[in-house]
Motif scaffolding. Structure first.
Motif, mmCIF file in Angstrom:
data_model
loop_
_atom_site.group_PDB
_atom_site.id
_atom_site.type_symbol
_atom_site.label_atom_id
_atom_site.label_comp_id
_atom_site.label_asym_id
_atom_site.label_seq_id
_atom_site.Cartn_x
_atom_site.Cartn_y
_atom_site.Cartn_z
ATOM 1 N N LEU A 105 12.051 54.603 -25.320
ATOM 2 C CA LEU A 105 12.373 54.689 -26.743
ATOM 3 C C LEU A 105 13.765 55.277 -26.966
ATOM 4 N N ASP A 106 14.139 56.264 -26.170
ATOM 5 C CA ASP A 106 15.493 56.830 -26.263
ATOM 6 C C ASP A 106 16.540 55.777 -25.937
ATOM 7 N N ASP A 107 16.290 55.008 -24.884
ATOM 8 C CA ASP A 107 17.229 53.938 -24.513
ATOM 9 C C ASP A 107 17.365 52.907 -25.631
ATOM 10 N N LEU A 108 16.238 52.518 -26.211
ATOM 11 C CA LEU A 108 16.268 51.515 -27.275
ATOM 12 C C LEU A 108 16.916 52.057 -28.550
ATOM 13 N N ALA A 109 16.866 53.349 -28.760
ATOM 14 C CA ALA A 109 17.487 53.952 -29.938
ATOM 15 C C ALA A 109 19.013 53.926 -29.849
ATOM 16 N N GLN A 110 19.553 53.714 -28.656
ATOM 17 C CA GLN A 110 21.002 53.682 -28.471
ATOM 18 C C GLN A 110 21.636 52.397 -29.042
ATOM 19 N N GLN A 111 20.825 51.441 -29.387
ATOM 20 C CA GLN A 111 21.280 50.184 -30.000
ATOM 21 C C GLN A 111 22.255 49.393 -29.120
ATOM 22 N N GLY A 112 22.081 49.504 -27.823
ATOM 23 C CA GLY A 112 22.854 48.678 -26.908
ATOM 24 C C GLY A 112 22.022 47.482 -26.500
ATOM 25 N N PRO A 113 22.569 46.625 -25.676
ATOM 26 C CA PRO A 113 21.792 45.480 -25.204
ATOM 27 C C PRO A 113 20.582 45.923 -24.383
ATOM 28 N N VAL A 114 19.561 45.114 -24.373
ATOM 29 C CA VAL A 114 18.354 45.415 -23.601
ATOM 30 C C VAL A 114 18.649 45.099 -22.136
ATOM 31 N N PHE A 116 26.911 44.375 -32.067
ATOM 32 C CA PHE A 116 25.627 44.360 -31.372
ATOM 33 C C PHE A 116 24.549 43.835 -32.307
ATOM 34 N N MET A 117 23.797 42.895 -31.820
ATOM 35 C CA MET A 117 22.682 42.344 -32.584
ATOM 36 C C MET A 117 21.400 43.029 -32.119
ATOM 37 N N SER A 118 20.787 43.769 -33.012
ATOM 38 C CA SER A 118 19.536 44.437 -32.699
ATOM 39 C C SER A 118 18.461 43.391 -32.410
ATOM 40 N N THR A 119 17.595 43.697 -31.458
ATOM 41 C CA THR A 119 16.540 42.759 -31.090
ATOM 42 C C THR A 119 15.233 43.144 -31.766
ATOM 43 N N GLN A 120 14.281 42.261 -31.654
ATOM 44 C CA GLN A 120 12.936 42.539 -32.160
ATOM 45 C C GLN A 120 12.347 43.754 -31.447
ATOM 46 N N LEU A 121 12.695 43.940 -30.179
ATOM 47 C CA LEU A 121 12.201 45.093 -29.420
ATOM 48 C C LEU A 121 12.799 46.391 -29.966
ATOM 49 N N HIS A 122 14.092 46.388 -30.293
ATOM 50 C CA HIS A 122 14.714 47.571 -30.898
ATOM 51 C C HIS A 122 14.002 47.934 -32.202
#
Length: 125
Positions: A42-51, A6-12
């Motif tokens: 924020l909880d969703d983004l902390a999961q480090q999955g795709p946006v 998984f590639m973290s995004t700028q949003l993550h």
């Protein structure tokens, strides 16, 4: 079965670095409903999955709140929160900086996902 990298995004990255400030700003400008909404994002983004499309939609909505898009409608609940803000309060400058950075992070995700060439465009999910 397969571990897909998984590639973290700028949003993550933005969400991880600014989660406390984002929650504070959401609460100041929208009260408990927006605080809860920002916490879910924020909880969703902390999961480090795709946006996901829902995460993009929620990030755009949070950006609209921070941009005071809802504050000019006297019928909106957010207008009450906007009305009590002192423009000279140092928190206002922090909210402005968060708004710009959040907009850039969302735009980067929108462009990367092919959902638009500009943050202002409407994405069709």
């Amino acid at each position: 079965m397969f571990d897909t990298p998984f590639m973290s995004t700028q949003l993550h990255a933005f969400a991880a670095e600014n989660q406390e400030a984002l929650q504070h700003a959401a609460y100041l400008l929208g009260g408990r409903p927006w605080l809860r909404r920002s916490q879910r994002l924020l909880d969703d983004l902390a999961q480090q999955g795709p946006v996901t499309s829902r995460m993009r939609r929620e990030a755009r909505a949070l950006h609209r709140l921070l941009s005071l898009d809802f504050g000019h409608d006297p019928e909106s609940p957010e207008a009450e929160f906007f009305a009590v803000l002192d423009p000279m309060d140092p928190q206002v400058e922090e909210i402005c900086l968060l708004t710009e950075a959040l907009g850039a992070a969302v735009e980067a995700v929108e462009v990367k996902s092919g959902r638009g060439t500009s943050f202002g465009e409407v994405a069709h999910d």
